[in-house]
Design an enzyme around this catalytic site. Structure first.
Site, PDB file in Angstrom:
ATOM      1  N   CYS A   1      -4.487   3.970   5.121  1.00  5.69           N
ATOM      2  CA  CYS A   1      -3.593   4.771   5.952  1.00  5.69           C
ATOM      3  C   CYS A   1      -4.364   5.388   7.121  1.00  5.69           C
ATOM      4  O   CYS A   1      -5.597   5.529   7.080  1.00  5.69           O
ATOM      5  CB  CYS A   1      -2.984   5.906   5.134  1.00  5.69           C
TER       6      CYS A   1
ATOM      7  N   ASN B   1      -3.424   3.124  10.773  1.00  4.18           N
ATOM      8  CA  ASN B   1      -3.355   2.360   9.530  1.00  4.18           C
ATOM      9  C   ASN B   1      -3.829   0.935   9.770  1.00  4.18           C
ATOM     10  O   ASN B   1      -3.601   0.347  10.834  1.00  4.18           O
ATOM     11  CB  ASN B   1      -1.957   2.407   8.902  1.00  4.18           C
TER      12      ASN B   1
ATOM     13  N   CYS C   1      -3.419  10.086   0.491  1.00  4.18           N
ATOM     14  CA  CYS C   1      -3.952  10.796   1.668  1.00  4.18           C
ATOM     15  C   CYS C   1      -3.961  12.306   1.433  1.00  4.18           C
ATOM     16  O   CYS C   1      -4.891  12.998   1.855  1.00  4.18           O
ATOM     17  CB  CYS C   1      -3.150  10.455   2.916  1.00  4.18           C
TER      18      CYS C   1
ATOM     19  N   GLU D   1      -4.485   8.482   8.110  1.00  6.72           N
ATOM     20  CA  GLU D   1      -5.163   9.743   7.783  1.00  6.72           C
ATOM     21  C   GLU D   1      -6.530   9.484   7.171  1.00  6.72           C
ATOM     22  O   GLU D   1      -7.532  10.113   7.546  1.00  6.72           O
ATOM     23  CB  GLU D   1      -4.324  10.563   6.786  1.00  6.72           C
TER      24      GLU D   1
ATOM     25  N   CYS E   1       1.004  10.151   2.518  1.00  7.12           N
ATOM     26  CA  CYS E   1       1.248   9.668   1.160  1.00  7.12           C
ATOM     27  C   CYS E   1       0.400  10.477   0.174  1.00  7.12           C
ATOM     28  O   CYS E   1      -0.497  11.244   0.567  1.00  7.12           O
ATOM     29  CB  CYS E   1       0.917   8.174   1.057  1.00  7.12           C
TER      30      CYS E   1
ATOM     31  N   GLU F   1      -3.734  -2.602   7.701  1.00  8.63           N
ATOM     32  CA  GLU F   1      -3.184  -3.292   6.535  1.00  8.63           C
ATOM     33  C   GLU F   1      -3.983  -4.553   6.218  1.00  8.63           C
ATOM     34  O   GLU F   1      -4.872  -4.952   6.981  1.00  8.63           O
ATOM     35  CB  GLU F   1      -1.703  -3.601   6.778  1.00  8.63           C
TER      36      GLU F   1
HETATM   37  N1  THU Z   1       1.002   4.965   6.272  1.00  9.37           N
HETATM   38  C1  THU Z   1       0.049   5.739   6.877  1.00  9.37           C
HETATM   39  O1  THU Z   1      -0.856   5.220   7.542  1.00  9.37           O
HETATM   40  N2  THU Z   1       0.144   7.062   6.754  1.00  9.37           N
HETATM   41  C2  THU Z   1       1.175   7.720   6.173  1.00  9.37           C
HETATM   42  O2  THU Z   1       1.197   8.949   6.182  1.00  9.37           O
HETATM   43  C3  THU Z   1       2.263   6.969   5.543  1.00  9.37           C
HETATM   44  C4  THU Z   1       2.057   5.501   5.455  1.00  9.37           C
HETATM   45  C5  THU Z   1       0.934   3.515   6.452  1.00  9.37           C
HETATM   46  C6  THU Z   1       0.533   2.694   5.266  1.00  9.37           C
HETATM   47  C7  THU Z   1       1.106   1.350   5.623  1.00  9.37           C
HETATM   48  O3  THU Z   1       0.209   0.663   6.467  1.00  9.37           O
HETATM   49  C8  THU Z   1       2.356   1.679   6.421  1.00  9.37           C
HETATM   50  O4  THU Z   1       2.205   3.033   6.831  1.00  9.37           O
HETATM   51  C9  THU Z   1       3.646   1.527   5.662  1.00  9.37           C
HETATM   52  O5  THU Z   1       3.595   2.172   4.462  1.00  9.37           O
END
Ligand code: THU
Length: 147
Positions: A66, A55, A104, A68, A101, A57
């Site tokens: 994310c 991920n 994704c 994925e 999420c 941000e």
């Molecule tokens: N996140 C992912 O990368 N994948 C997931 O399956 C769930 C959430 C990340 C998004 C964000 O950077 C952090 O987790 C918190 O939500």
């Protein structure tokens, strides 16, 4: 509620164990100064290679991506669009394994059904599910993806 089967790490196929190890490695590179929640994903491509993602941000929160979707985007940009499995590693929250999420799930569904392996960083137990189970009755331009 779990949409899948909990299995021991030792009991999953070696190629899936490798996928989980790649997820755990790439997870360390997560850029997540805001949530501090690291996620790593590894996608097995049809040519046998692995595409990883973490991920990433952003100060403008919706610009973040994310793990994925990072893994899928990387694979596509390398000319790989057929996948046989994905593994995702992140800490469990309140005892529940972290699962992709909604955005994704939709992006995964674009590339068809495949097994999805979810594990916390200790990787003792792995939840095996699938894109179809995570997103039944999903939207596709040619109609519902999975009936
Ligand atoms: N996140 C992912 O990368 N994948 C997931 O399956 C769930 C959430 C990340 C998004 C964000 O950077 C952090 O987790 C918190 O939500």
């Amino acid at each position: 509620m779990t949409a899948g089967t909990m299995v021991d790490f030792e009991d999953v196929d070696k190629d899936i164990q490798e996928l989980l190890h790649e997820s755990i490695n790439v997870r360390q590179r997560a850029y997540c100064p805001y949530s501090k929640f690291q996620v790593g994903a590894a996608l097995r491509c049809q040519d046998g290679t692995i595409s990883t993602g973490c991920n990433v941000e952003n100060a403008s929160f919706p610009a973040g991506v994310c793990a994925e979707r990072a893994a899928i985007s990387k694979a596509i940009s390398e000319g790989k669009a057929k996948f046989s499995a994905i593994a995702v590693v992140a800490k469990s929250v309140n005892g529940a394994v972290t699962s992709p999420c909604g955005v994704c799930r939709q992006m995964l569904a674009e590339f068809g059904d495949m097994p999805v392996y979810l594990a916390p960083p200790d990787m003792k137990k792995v939840l095996k599910t699938s894109v179809r189970d995570l997103l039944p009755f999903s939207f596709g331009l040619n109609g519902v993806m999975f009936d």
